[in-house]
Design a protein around this motif. Structure first.
Motif, PDB file in Angstrom:
ATOM      1  N   ASN A  38       1.368 -16.505  23.814  1.00 19.00           N
ATOM      2  CA  ASN A  38       2.089 -16.853  22.543  1.00 19.00           C
ATOM      3  C   ASN A  38       3.492 -15.945  22.334  1.00 19.00           C
ATOM      4  OD1 ASN A  38       2.734 -17.501  19.911  1.00 19.00           O
ATOM      5  ND2 ASN A  38       1.818 -15.732  19.043  1.00 19.00           N
ATOM      6  N   ALA A  39       4.609 -16.302  22.170  1.00 21.07           N
ATOM      7  CA  ALA A  39       5.610 -15.699  21.744  1.00 21.07           C
ATOM      8  C   ALA A  39       6.256 -16.187  20.081  1.00 21.07           C
ATOM      9  CB  ALA A  39       6.656 -15.684  22.797  1.00 21.07           C
ATOM     10  N   ASP A  40       5.366 -16.333  19.410  1.00 19.71           N
ATOM     11  CA  ASP A  40       5.784 -16.501  18.090  1.00 19.71           C
ATOM     12  C   ASP A  40       5.267 -15.584  17.032  1.00 19.71           C
ATOM     13  OD1 ASP A  40       6.687 -19.092  16.210  1.00 19.71           O
ATOM     14  OD2 ASP A  40       5.239 -17.842  15.263  1.00 19.71           O
ATOM     15  N   SER A  41       5.976 -15.063  16.296  1.00 14.14           N
ATOM     16  CA  SER A  41       5.585 -13.729  15.492  1.00 14.14           C
ATOM     17  C   SER A  41       4.535 -14.094  14.557  1.00 14.14           C
ATOM     18  CB  SER A  41       6.804 -13.039  14.823  1.00 14.14           C
ATOM     19  OG  SER A  41       7.600 -13.901  13.934  1.00 14.14           O
ATOM     20  N   MET A  42       4.384 -15.462  13.945  1.00 12.12           N
ATOM     21  CA  MET A  42       3.519 -15.640  12.925  1.00 12.12           C
ATOM     22  C   MET A  42       2.292 -16.494  13.522  1.00 12.12           C
ATOM     23  SD  MET A  42       4.827 -15.036  10.062  1.00 12.12           S
ATOM     24  CE  MET A  42       5.534 -13.529  10.589  1.00 12.12           C
ATOM     25  N   GLN A  43       2.243 -16.869  14.900  1.00 17.64           N
ATOM     26  CA  GLN A  43       0.735 -17.536  15.295  1.00 17.64           C
ATOM     27  C   GLN A  43       0.081 -16.287  15.924  1.00 17.64           C
ATOM     28  OE1 GLN A  43       2.235 -20.291  18.271  1.00 17.64           O
ATOM     29  NE2 GLN A  43       2.453 -21.924  16.434  1.00 17.64           N
ATOM     30  N   VAL A  44       0.783 -15.006  15.639  1.00 10.16           N
ATOM     31  CA  VAL A  44      -0.130 -13.790  16.038  1.00 10.16           C
ATOM     32  C   VAL A  44      -1.381 -13.657  14.995  1.00 10.16           C
ATOM     33  CG1 VAL A  44       1.442 -12.972  17.470  1.00 10.16           C
ATOM     34  CG2 VAL A  44       1.263 -12.018  15.166  1.00 10.16           C
ATOM     35  N   TYR A  45      -1.070 -14.306  13.736  1.00  4.57           N
ATOM     36  CA  TYR A  45      -1.841 -13.796  12.664  1.00  4.57           C
ATOM     37  C   TYR A  45      -3.212 -14.724  12.624  1.00  4.57           C
ATOM     38  CZ  TYR A  45       1.529 -10.800  11.338  1.00  4.57           C
ATOM     39  OH  TYR A  45       2.574  -9.535  11.344  1.00  4.57           O
ATOM     40  N   HIS A  65      -5.361 -19.709  26.777  1.00  4.71           N
ATOM     41  CA  HIS A  65      -4.240 -19.252  25.638  1.00  4.71           C
ATOM     42  C   HIS A  65      -4.397 -18.008  25.480  1.00  4.71           C
ATOM     43  CE1 HIS A  65      -3.782 -23.812  25.092  1.00  4.71           C
ATOM     44  NE2 HIS A  65      -2.610 -23.575  24.280  1.00  4.71           N
ATOM     45  N   ARG A  66      -3.465 -16.953  25.328  1.00  4.73           N
ATOM     46  CA  ARG A  66      -3.411 -15.521  25.021  1.00  4.73           C
ATOM     47  C   ARG A  66      -2.350 -15.332  23.990  1.00  4.73           C
ATOM     48  NH1 ARG A  66      -5.717 -12.779  28.874  1.00  4.73           N
ATOM     49  NH2 ARG A  66      -5.874 -11.130  27.233  1.00  4.73           N
ATOM     50  N   LEU A  67      -2.681 -14.195  22.968  1.00 10.33           N
ATOM     51  CA  LEU A  67      -2.154 -13.700  21.982  1.00 10.33           C
ATOM     52  C   LEU A  67      -1.816 -14.657  20.804  1.00 10.33           C
ATOM     53  CD1 LEU A  67       0.585 -11.493  23.850  1.00 10.33           C
ATOM     54  CD2 LEU A  67      -1.671 -10.820  23.139  1.00 10.33           C
ATOM     55  N   ALA A  86       1.792  -7.781  25.249  1.00 12.05           N
ATOM     56  CA  ALA A  86       2.270  -8.989  26.073  1.00 12.05           C
ATOM     57  C   ALA A  86       2.267  -8.475  27.576  1.00 12.05           C
ATOM     58  CB  ALA A  86       3.624  -9.463  25.868  1.00 12.05           C
ATOM     59  N   ALA A  87       2.667  -7.199  27.743  1.00 11.64           N
ATOM     60  CA  ALA A  87       2.617  -6.485  29.013  1.00 11.64           C
ATOM     61  C   ALA A  87       1.152  -6.383  29.679  1.00 11.64           C
ATOM     62  CB  ALA A  87       3.136  -5.019  28.998  1.00 11.64           C
ATOM     63  N   ARG A  88       0.283  -6.140  28.942  1.00 10.38           N
ATOM     64  CA  ARG A  88      -1.315  -5.989  29.287  1.00 10.38           C
ATOM     65  C   ARG A  88      -1.692  -7.460  29.721  1.00 10.38           C
ATOM     66  NH1 ARG A  88      -5.036  -7.585  26.243  1.00 10.38           N
ATOM     67  NH2 ARG A  88      -3.875  -7.399  24.226  1.00 10.38           N
ATOM     68  N   VAL A  89      -1.138  -8.425  29.032  1.00  6.73           N
ATOM     69  CA  VAL A  89      -1.699  -9.905  29.438  1.00  6.73           C
ATOM     70  C   VAL A  89      -1.141 -10.345  30.582  1.00  6.73           C
ATOM     71  CG1 VAL A  89      -1.945 -12.191  28.584  1.00  6.73           C
ATOM     72  CG2 VAL A  89      -2.263 -10.497  26.797  1.00  6.73           C
ATOM     73  N   LEU A  90       0.222 -10.264  30.772  1.00 14.38           N
ATOM     74  CA  LEU A  90       1.254 -10.515  31.904  1.00 14.38           C
ATOM     75  C   LEU A  90       0.623 -10.008  32.923  1.00 14.38           C
ATOM     76  CD1 LEU A  90       3.654 -11.722  33.102  1.00 14.38           C
ATOM     77  CD2 LEU A  90       4.939  -9.657  32.261  1.00 14.38           C
ATOM     78  N   ALA A  91       0.203  -8.709  33.012  1.00 14.23           N
ATOM     79  CA  ALA A  91      -0.432  -7.972  34.357  1.00 14.23           C
ATOM     80  C   ALA A  91      -1.922  -8.739  34.626  1.00 14.23           C
ATOM     81  CB  ALA A  91      -0.721  -6.475  34.102  1.00 14.23           C
ATOM     82  N   GLU A  92      -2.662  -8.989  33.534  1.00 14.87           N
ATOM     83  CA  GLU A  92      -3.739  -9.813  33.947  1.00 14.87           C
ATOM     84  C   GLU A  92      -3.711 -11.224  34.355  1.00 14.87           C
ATOM     85  OE1 GLU A  92      -5.890  -9.765  30.060  1.00 14.87           O
ATOM     86  OE2 GLU A  92      -6.262  -7.715  29.938  1.00 14.87           O
ATOM     87  N   VAL A  93      -2.816 -11.753  33.842  1.00 16.38           N
ATOM     88  CA  VAL A  93      -2.362 -13.331  34.360  1.00 16.38           C
ATOM     89  C   VAL A  93      -1.736 -13.279  35.796  1.00 16.38           C
ATOM     90  CG1 VAL A  93      -0.915 -15.131  34.129  1.00 16.38           C
ATOM     91  CG2 VAL A  93      -1.962 -14.148  32.048  1.00 16.38           C
ATOM     92  N   ARG A  94      -0.881 -12.211  35.990  1.00 19.13           N
ATOM     93  CA  ARG A  94      -0.419 -11.972  37.485  1.00 19.13           C
ATOM     94  C   ARG A  94      -1.397 -11.487  38.620  1.00 19.13           C
ATOM     95  NH1 ARG A  94       5.194  -9.087  36.076  1.00 19.13           N
ATOM     96  NH2 ARG A  94       6.592 -10.775  35.971  1.00 19.13           N
ATOM     97  N   ALA A  95      -2.435 -10.840  37.931  1.00 14.99           N
ATOM     98  CA  ALA A  95      -3.610 -10.628  38.827  1.00 14.99           C
ATOM     99  C   ALA A  95      -4.650 -11.621  39.237  1.00 14.99           C
ATOM    100  CB  ALA A  95      -4.599  -9.370  38.231  1.00 14.99           C
ATOM    101  N   GLN A  96      -4.538 -12.889  38.348  1.00 12.45           N
ATOM    102  CA  GLN A  96      -5.334 -13.923  38.500  1.00 12.45           C
ATOM    103  C   GLN A  96      -4.433 -14.959  39.486  1.00 12.45           C
ATOM    104  OE1 GLN A  96      -6.045 -15.380  34.562  1.00 12.45           O
ATOM    105  NE2 GLN A  96      -7.173 -13.581  33.894  1.00 12.45           N
TER     106      GLN A  96
END
Length: 307
Positions: A38-45, A65-67, A86-96
């Motif tokens: 997710n890269a939407d500032s309202m969908q995080v809530y 789906h993340r975040l 996002a940095a944490r999730v990006l690292a996890e996705v790349r590791a997969q």
């Protein structure tokens, strides 16, 4: 446009609200085995599911789906906080070894991904609460005058009644002793290096988009948006919090309090959303010109044509 196979490459799908971004991301994830971030500032809530058109539970089960919905509405969630997550999730996705698919409409989030972000440190809660209390007590004009005394250069960039930005600027001065302009010069590096992502902006025809926004808002009301806002209003949170300013929330709260009728609240919510969509077109055109603009039909054909 060709989807690369390198697991370090990302696909960025931006666009105005109601342009079909989520559906396109879902179709792409099905084809590529990707993870939607997710890269939407309202969908995080987590408090705002219906009113922000978050992916359904079925969609989140079908494709990772993340975040989404991971932040409480009482949190003043910032772009910097999102970048950290996002940095944490990006690292996890790349590791997969799965392609990351960032999707949303928040231009600042995409700018942080591709160009970096200001390095403003977190603001202590007691400072934020003190500034907001003064804002309520003294009024926005008084705080703008104070900002002009303490940081004239930044105050001159703001409208005298821009409550959120004036409060933010004073919070930063109180917490750090420095202007936001100083912090903007010390940017954090981007999460995605040049050449490691493909970025597209869905650009529907305006009249069709506005009609879709109007229809979608009414559908939201029929599927629980008003009840969702009622639960949020019952928490009596600071009206300056981002979640409390989501499109439709202020007007629907006014309706719930008996100030305006349901139809007037709906029209205000629809109009606010249409205006936001217009600003999204303008922002991406000027701030992120490297994004490739595509019609929703062309973007769908691109995904359909992938192996």
């Amino acid at each position: 446009m060709n989807l690369r196979t390198d697991v370090n490459d990302a696909v960025l799908i931006a666009g105005p609200t109601a342009s079909g971004k989520s559906a396109l991301a879902l179709a792409l994830a099905r084809k590529s085995g990707g993870v939607i971030i997710n890269a939407d500032s309202m969908q995080v809530y987590r408090d705002l599911c219906v009113l922000t058109a978050r992916p359904s539970a079925e969609e989140e089960t079908e494709v990772p789906h993340r975040l989404y919905g991971h932040v409480d509405a009482a949190v003043n969630f910032s772009a910097g906080s999102w970048v950290s997550d996002a940095a944490r999730v990006l690292a996890e996705v790349r590791a997969q070894q799965r392609p990351p698919i960032f999707v949303g409409g928040s231009g600042l989030y995409f700018k942080a991904l591709t160009r970096g972000l200001s390095a403003v440190p977190p603001i202590p809660g007691e400072i934020r609460e003190a500034v907001r209390a003064r804002l309520d007590r003294d009024g926005v004009e008084a705080l703008h005058a104070e900002l002009a005394r303490r940081d004239r250069a930044y105050a001159e960039r703001l409208e005298p009644r821009d409550r959120s930005r004036i409060a933010r600027a004073l919070e930063v001065i109180e917490a750090t002793g420095r202007s936001l302009l100083d912090w903007h010069c010390e940017a954090l590096p981007p999460l995605l290096a040049p050449g490691t992502f493909r970025a597209l902006f869905l650009a529907p025809e305006r009249d069709a988009l506005y009609a879709r926004i109007d229809a979608r808002f009414e559908t939201m009301l029929q599927h629980g948006a008003l009840e969702e806002v009622a639960r949020l209003a019952a928490r009596k949170l600071d009206p300056l919090l981002p979640a409390m300013k989501a499109h439709g929330v202020p007007a629907l709260i006014r309706h719930l309090e008996g100030e305006i009728g349901r139809e007037e609240a709906s029209e205000i919510g629809r109009a606010d959303t249409r205006h936001y969509a217009k600003r999204q077109f303008t922002w991406f055109r000027h701030q992120l010109p490297e994004f490739e603009w595509m019609s929703p039909d062309a973007a769908t054909e691109w995904v359909d044509g992938l192996p």
